[in-house]
Design an enzyme around this catalytic site. Structure first.
Site, PDB file in Angstrom:
ATOM      1  N   LYS A 100       0.858  -1.182   0.000  1.00  0.00           N
ATOM      2  CA  LYS A 100       0.000   0.000   0.000  1.00  0.00           C
ATOM      3  C   LYS A 100       0.896   1.233   0.000  1.00  0.00           C
ATOM      4  O   LYS A 100       1.709   1.416   0.900  1.00  0.00           O
ATOM      5  CB  LYS A 100      -0.902  -0.002   1.233  1.00  0.00           C
ATOM      6  CG  LYS A 100      -1.648   1.327   1.434  1.00  0.00           C
ATOM      7  CD  LYS A 100      -2.635   1.259   2.602  1.00  0.00           C
ATOM      8  CE  LYS A 100      -3.060   2.661   3.011  1.00  0.00           C
ATOM      9  NZ  LYS A 100      -4.079   2.641   4.068  1.00  0.00           N
ATOM     10  N   ALA A 187     -10.013   4.837   4.375  1.00  0.00           N
ATOM     11  CA  ALA A 187      -9.948   5.996   5.272  1.00  0.00           C
ATOM     12  C   ALA A 187     -11.294   6.669   5.483  1.00  0.00           C
ATOM     13  O   ALA A 187     -12.001   7.015   4.545  1.00  0.00           O
ATOM     14  CB  ALA A 187      -8.936   7.053   4.817  1.00  0.00           C
ATOM     15  N   GLY A 188     -11.612   6.859   6.742  1.00  0.00           N
ATOM     16  CA  GLY A 188     -12.779   7.642   7.117  1.00  0.00           C
ATOM     17  C   GLY A 188     -14.028   6.866   7.447  1.00  0.00           C
ATOM     18  O   GLY A 188     -14.999   7.435   7.927  1.00  0.00           O
ATOM     19  N   THR A 210      -9.474   2.283  12.154  1.00  0.00           N
ATOM     20  CA  THR A 210     -10.002   2.928  13.355  1.00  0.00           C
ATOM     21  C   THR A 210     -11.446   2.544  13.639  1.00  0.00           C
ATOM     22  O   THR A 210     -11.832   2.368  14.808  1.00  0.00           O
ATOM     23  CB  THR A 210      -9.892   4.456  13.234  1.00  0.00           C
ATOM     24  OG1 THR A 210      -8.557   4.797  12.864  1.00  0.00           O
ATOM     25  CG2 THR A 210     -10.236   5.145  14.546  1.00  0.00           C
TER      26      THR A 210
END
Lengths: 265, 71
Positions: A100, A187-188, A210
């Protein structure tokens, strides 16, 4: 079989997860197991000098035999650092070429520096790396990265670790419609519905860290995310009903032959 | 002062050694010899197979890395 195919290799899971922010290697492994993920990201960092003797190694808990490891270039702010990091990662993983690439622009927003990303991608692809590249939701940049030879395009939904979900589904749709390699939202993502929405838009997969690690119950959230990605993918393949553009109804039950008030003589 | 003393920069830290040594010996000193690590030596990757051959001299810079959790 509706498998995710990245550079010719097939995966039954369309959920990719990171290994950061967990309380322990044990919790990391349990969450990954619950998620059903086959592709997991890892970071590459300097070893602690002088504290090595009994330090457990991440690769013992999450061995390359059990997973497809995706080393990242998190913390790199220049093309050069990301190139050095992936060369080290490839050596660490015995010649494994899948990686990545992320080159960040500033430490507060962690927004990708797409200029440096493109610069790094050109060099790394020439060195034989199979790059899954983290990028903004700029469709022109996404196309350039695909043309360079990246094996997957990974546009952000919102800022890393923000949990704010998909902020611009329109750009994502443009990217999805114009990209021939897998598009994986990275992401997000914050909760299950974010992942489902990404898949309903037509994404090939979702990468998150996350959202699972920072949930109150990471194991349960990991399991929710597994279902969310599957639900979104099935909904996409099923071809959703048309959404009305004016706020009007269309009854689901027959209009005729309803009983009505009788007038008995 | 030993005339053979060399200075290496390892992971950004200056470290002194009493003479030249090879990468394999360095890793033994640092109890890293059985760990899964990768090494960049003066900007180039040193493959595991070359650890015994790669001599370290005064002024060399090394990055020794491991896999850690990350997103």
């Amino acid at each position: 079989m509706d498998n995710l195919i990245i550079h010719g290799k097939e995966y039954s899971s369309r959920l990719l997860v990171g290994t950061g922010k967990y309380k322990s290697f044990t919790q990391t492994r349990e969450a990954i197991n619950a998620s059903g993920s086959q592709i997991i990201t890892i970071a590459v960092r300097r070893t602690n000098i002088g504290q090595n003797a009994d330090e457990p190694n991440l690769l013992d808990q999450l061995p390359p035999s059990d997973f497809t490891l995706l080393p990242n270039t998190a913390g790199c702010f220049t093309a050069d650092d990301s190139i050095r990091t992936l060369r080290l990662a490839r050596e660490l993983l015995d010649g494994h070429n899948l990686a990545k690439l992320e080159v960040l622009g500033d430490p507060d927003t962690l927004y990708p520096n797409v200029v440096e990303t493109i610069k790094a991608a050109k060099i790394l692809v020439k060195e034989g790396f199979h790059l899954m590249v983290y990028t903004s939701d700029d469709p022109i940049v996404a196309k350039q990265l695909e043309d360079i030879g990246c094996v997957a395009i990974m546009p952000l939904a919102s800022l890393i670790g923000s949990g704010m979900g998909i902020l611009n589904p329109w750009n994502l749709e443009i990217i999805i419609n114009n990209t021939n390699v897998p598009v994986i939202v990275d992401a997000g993502v914050g909760t299950a519905s974010d992942a489902t929405i990404a898949m309903e838009l037509g994404c090939d997969g979702v990468l998150m860290n996350t959202a699972i690690a920072a949930a109150e119950n990471p194991i349960l959230m990991a399991s929710a995310m597994k279902k969310a990605v599957e639900a979104g993918r099935d909904a996409f393949l099923a071809g959703r009903m048309k959404k009305r553009t004016t706020y009007n109804a269309s009854p689901s039950s027959p209009i005729n032959n309803t009983i009505s008030k009788n007038k008995f003589a | 002062m030993f005339f053979n003393m060399i200075q290496l920069i390892i992971n950004g830290q200056i470290q002194h050694f009493e003479s030249t040594l090879n990468v394999a010996q360095l890793l033994e000193r640092m109890t890293l010899n059985n760990k899964r690590i990768a090494i960049e030596y003066n900007g180039q990757i040193v493959p595991r197979s070359k650890f015994k051959e790669q001599a370290l001299v005064d002024g060399d810079q090394l990055e020794i890395v491991v896999a850690v959790g990350g997103g």
